[in-house]
Design a protein around this motif. Structure first.
Motif, short mmCIF file in Angstrom:
data_model
loop_
_atom_site.label_atom_id
_atom_site.label_comp_id
_atom_site.label_asym_id
_atom_site.label_seq_id
_atom_site.Cartn_x
_atom_site.Cartn_y
_atom_site.Cartn_z
N GLU A 85 0.81 -1.23 0.00
CA GLU A 85 0.00 0.00 0.00
C GLU A 85 0.84 1.27 0.00
O GLU A 85 0.47 2.25 -0.66
CB GLU A 85 -0.91 0.02 1.24
CG GLU A 85 -2.05 -0.96 1.19
CD GLU A 85 -2.99 -0.77 2.37
OE1 GLU A 85 -2.54 -0.34 3.46
OE2 GLU A 85 -4.19 -1.04 2.21
N MET A 86 1.94 1.27 0.73
CA MET A 86 2.70 2.51 0.91
C MET A 86 4.15 2.20 1.25
O MET A 86 4.46 1.16 1.84
CB MET A 86 2.07 3.35 2.03
CG MET A 86 2.74 4.68 2.28
SD MET A 86 1.90 5.64 3.58
CE MET A 86 0.33 5.97 2.76
N THR A 87 5.04 3.10 0.85
CA THR A 87 6.46 3.01 1.18
C THR A 87 6.91 4.32 1.82
O THR A 87 6.62 5.40 1.29
CB THR A 87 7.30 2.74 -0.08
OG1 THR A 87 6.85 1.53 -0.71
CG2 THR A 87 8.77 2.59 0.28
N ILE A 88 7.61 4.22 2.95
CA ILE A 88 8.17 5.39 3.64
C ILE A 88 9.65 5.12 3.87
O ILE A 88 10.02 4.13 4.51
CB ILE A 88 7.46 5.67 4.97
CG1 ILE A 88 5.97 5.91 4.74
CG2 ILE A 88 8.09 6.87 5.66
CD1 ILE A 88 5.18 6.11 6.02
N ALA B 211 21.07 5.91 -0.78
CA ALA B 211 20.91 4.81 0.16
C ALA B 211 19.72 5.14 1.06
O ALA B 211 19.64 6.25 1.59
CB ALA B 211 22.18 4.60 0.99
N SER B 212 18.82 4.18 1.23
CA SER B 212 17.56 4.45 1.94
C SER B 212 17.27 3.36 2.96
O SER B 212 17.66 2.20 2.78
CB SER B 212 16.39 4.53 0.95
OG SER B 212 16.67 5.40 -0.13
N VAL B 213 16.56 3.74 4.00
CA VAL B 213 16.09 2.79 5.00
C VAL B 213 14.71 3.24 5.45
O VAL B 213 14.45 4.43 5.60
CB VAL B 213 17.07 2.68 6.19
CG1 VAL B 213 17.22 4.03 6.89
CG2 VAL B 213 16.62 1.62 7.18
N GLY B 214 13.80 2.28 5.64
CA GLY B 214 12.44 2.63 6.03
C GLY B 214 11.56 1.41 6.12
O GLY B 214 11.97 0.38 6.68
N ALA B 215 10.35 1.50 5.54
CA ALA B 215 9.38 0.42 5.67
C ALA B 215 8.46 0.39 4.46
O ALA B 215 8.20 1.41 3.83
CB ALA B 215 8.57 0.58 6.94
N VAL B 216 7.98 -0.82 4.15
CA VAL B 216 6.96 -1.04 3.12
C VAL B 216 5.72 -1.58 3.82
O VAL B 216 5.77 -2.62 4.47
CB VAL B 216 7.43 -2.01 2.03
CG1 VAL B 216 6.33 -2.26 1.02
CG2 VAL B 216 8.68 -1.47 1.33
N LYS B 217 4.61 -0.87 3.68
CA LYS B 217 3.36 -1.27 4.34
C LYS B 217 2.48 -2.05 3.37
O LYS B 217 2.15 -1.57 2.29
CB LYS B 217 2.61 -0.05 4.84
CG LYS B 217 1.31 -0.38 5.57
CD LYS B 217 0.57 0.87 5.98
CE LYS B 217 -0.73 0.53 6.71
NZ LYS B 217 -1.64 -0.33 5.90
N PHE B 218 2.13 -3.27 3.76
CA PHE B 218 1.14 -4.05 3.04
C PHE B 218 -0.21 -3.88 3.73
O PHE B 218 -0.32 -3.21 4.76
CB PHE B 218 1.55 -5.54 3.01
CG PHE B 218 2.58 -5.85 1.96
CD1 PHE B 218 2.27 -6.59 0.83
CD2 PHE B 218 3.89 -5.39 2.10
CE1 PHE B 218 3.21 -6.87 -0.13
CE2 PHE B 218 4.85 -5.66 1.14
CZ PHE B 218 4.50 -6.41 0.02
N VAL B 219 -1.25 -4.49 3.17
CA VAL B 219 -2.59 -4.29 3.71
C VAL B 219 -2.73 -4.86 5.12
O VAL B 219 -3.61 -4.45 5.88
CB VAL B 219 -3.65 -4.94 2.78
CG1 VAL B 219 -3.71 -4.21 1.47
CG2 VAL B 219 -3.34 -6.42 2.56
N HIS B 220 -1.85 -5.79 5.50
CA HIS B 220 -1.99 -6.46 6.79
C HIS B 220 -0.79 -6.30 7.70
O HIS B 220 -0.87 -6.61 8.89
CB HIS B 220 -2.23 -7.96 6.56
CG HIS B 220 -1.02 -8.68 6.01
ND1 HIS B 220 -0.39 -8.29 4.85
CD2 HIS B 220 -0.32 -9.75 6.49
CE1 HIS B 220 0.63 -9.09 4.62
NE2 HIS B 220 0.69 -9.97 5.60
N LYS B 221 0.35 -5.81 7.15
CA LYS B 221 1.58 -5.83 7.93
C LYS B 221 2.58 -4.84 7.34
O LYS B 221 2.55 -4.55 6.15
CB LYS B 221 2.18 -7.25 7.92
CG LYS B 221 3.29 -7.48 8.91
CD LYS B 221 3.69 -8.97 8.88
CE LYS B 221 4.81 -9.25 9.86
NZ LYS B 221 5.20 -10.71 9.83
N THR B 222 3.48 -4.34 8.18
CA THR B 222 4.53 -3.42 7.74
C THR B 222 5.88 -4.11 7.89
O THR B 222 6.18 -4.69 8.94
CB THR B 222 4.52 -2.13 8.56
OG1 THR B 222 3.25 -1.48 8.39
CG2 THR B 222 5.61 -1.18 8.10
#
Length: 224
Positions: free
Chosen positions: A111-114, A143-154
């Protein structure tokens, strides 16, 4: 025949009079770039971009994003990237549904990437297309670090890449970023759960694995 006096005479100098060490020239004010048209140090930059997931087989490959950067110097920039994925499936997933009746909308989708993003600005130059049209160019690594959010979990995520900016004014630029993302993600293939007659699975039924995704971002950048 040459006379003996024409030959060079060997001169022997005392050892104490010979140079004992080498010295490199020292410049008081070294300047790497002269006449820089685009100065970024100490300035903010805002990017709007379209992202294309080049190696995503199932989920929609498109996303829209926004980036905000602060240039601490002419060599370093730090920023925040936020990208929202489009809903739906890829054309390949639609093809599999038509041929084999596999409904991949049952699988969890991103759903989203931060990401926090660091840019190392390696090369600044100028490119002339005509006598009156000159682009200021900037090549950089990221160079990047963060999170990818799926519909049920990040899921935590990291990324590395390379980018290029083409400044057509002192504020506006075209920006191209090619990044390789690495993160845990659910495997969208699940036996006995994707056909119309199969019971609808829970998102937790899908196994996870380390996934690599190549992403191309294209957008506009404005320098404040």
């Amino acid at each position: 025949m040459l006379h003996k006096a024409a030959f060079a005479e060997v001169v022997n100098l005392p050892t104490e009079e010979l140079a004992q060490e080498s010295v490199l020239p020292v410049f008081d004010k070294p300047v790497s770039v002269k006449n820089r048209n685009v100065v970024t140090a100490g300035r903010f930059e805002v990017d709007g971009f379209y992202g294309y997931a080049m190696t995503e087989p199932i989920a929609n490959v498109s996303k829209l994003g926004l980036g905000i950067y602060y240039n601490t110097s002419e060599a370093h920039a730090w920023g925040l990237l936020i990208a929202k994925n489009f809903a739906g499936l890829s054309s390949y997933a639609d093809q599999l549904d038509q041929q084999f009746s596999l409904d991949f909308s049952r699988a969890p989708a991103p759903e989203m990437t931060i990401m926090g993003d660091y840019n190392l600005k390696a090369f600044y130059g100028k490119m002339s297309l005509t006598k009156s049209l000159v682009f200021n160019t900037l090549l950089y690594g990221s160079a990047s670090v963060g999170a990818v959010k799926f519909v049920h979990k990040t899921y935590p995520a990291v990324a590395v890449g390379i980018g290029q900016k083409f400044y057509f004014t002192k504020q506006w630029a075209l920006r191209f970023d090619l990044r390789l993302y690495a993160n845990q993600a659910p495997i969208p293939f699940l036996n006995g759960a994707l056909k119309p007659g199969d019971p609808k699975p829970d998102y937790s039924d899908f196994q996870e694995r380390l996934t690599y995704t190549t992403n191309l971002d294209v957008g506009l950048s404005y320098l404040f």
